[in-house]
Design a protein around this motif. Structure first.
Motif, short mmCIF file in Angstrom:
data_model
loop_
_atom_site.label_atom_id
_atom_site.label_comp_id
_atom_site.label_asym_id
_atom_site.label_seq_id
_atom_site.Cartn_x
_atom_site.Cartn_y
_atom_site.Cartn_z
N UNK A 107 49.58 42.98 -16.51
CA UNK A 107 50.77 42.15 -16.57
C UNK A 107 51.94 43.01 -16.99
N UNK A 108 53.02 42.95 -16.20
CA UNK A 108 54.16 43.77 -16.59
C UNK A 108 54.78 43.27 -17.90
N UNK A 109 54.98 44.19 -18.78
CA UNK A 109 55.59 43.85 -20.06
C UNK A 109 57.11 43.93 -19.91
N UNK A 110 57.82 43.25 -20.78
CA UNK A 110 59.28 43.34 -20.71
C UNK A 110 59.78 44.78 -20.88
N UNK A 111 59.09 45.55 -21.71
CA UNK A 111 59.50 46.94 -21.91
C UNK A 111 59.35 47.74 -20.61
#
Length: 194
Positions: free
Chosen positions: A112-116
């Motif tokens: 899952x892509x993280x906001x960072x």
């Protein structure tokens, strides 16, 4: 008035006396033109060969209607345009991609892509855009077509209307300018971090 009629009759006689082209002659003389035209119109592999054959089916059916009122390449371009339009209308039928059966594929959860990570990707894209903006227009066009779009130097020369040697020299200068701009950007980033 009689001169005009004589001129028209002479034109009609010369047009009728002109030998008709065969499909084989069109293929030999203009096949490459048709292939490139279809490619430039956005027909890509694996459909390019099929659309190319479809153009020649139309040429076979309609060649006797070509009256010589325009250049043969102009007439062929129109045929390519119409066939490509039909190809695009039917495109929704070709959107399916074959994938392995779900039972044979082990389930692997995609990270899952993280906001960072999303911020990092956006910043990298912005840095690339800044570097590309530092190149002059001629260098930027050649650089993006070669490095990002994967076109050959011959294709680039045809697309922008310059000799291949000019493409090579612009690409060489663009790569040097890109590396200099990248080094400057990295030095600025290092100064900000320290």
């Amino acid at each position: 008035m009689t001169e005009l009629i004589d001129t028209f009759e002479g034109f009609a006689d010369s047009a009728l006396a002109r030998p008709r082209l065969t499909v084989a002659e069109v293929h030999t003389r203009h096949g490459e033109f048709i292939w490139k035209t279809l490619y430039r119109m956005g027909v890509r592999s694996p459909h390019l060969e099929d659309v190319y054959q479809e153009v020649f089916l139309v040429v076979h059916r309609r060649l006797d209607s070509y009256a010589g009122h325009c250049a043969i390449t102009t007439w062929l371009f129109e045929v390519c345009f119409r066939v490509t339009a039909g190809y695009r209308r039917r495109a929704h039928f070709r959107r399916e991609q074959l994938v392995p059966d779900a039972a044979t594929v082990a389930y692997v959860a995609a990270p899952t892509p993280t906001p960072e990570r999303e911020v990092e990707k956006r910043q990298a894209a912005d840095r690339l855009q800044d570097i590309l903006s530092s190149l002059n227009v001629e260098q930027r066009v050649v650089f993006t077509m070669f490095e990002l779009e994967g076109l050959t130097c011959d294709q680039i020369g045809e697309n922008i209307g310059v000799p291949v040697g000019t493409v090579y020299s612009r690409l060489h200068r663009a790569r040097k300018a890109f590396l200099r701009a990248l080094a400057r950007q990295r030095a600025r980033d290092a100064r900000r971090e320290s």
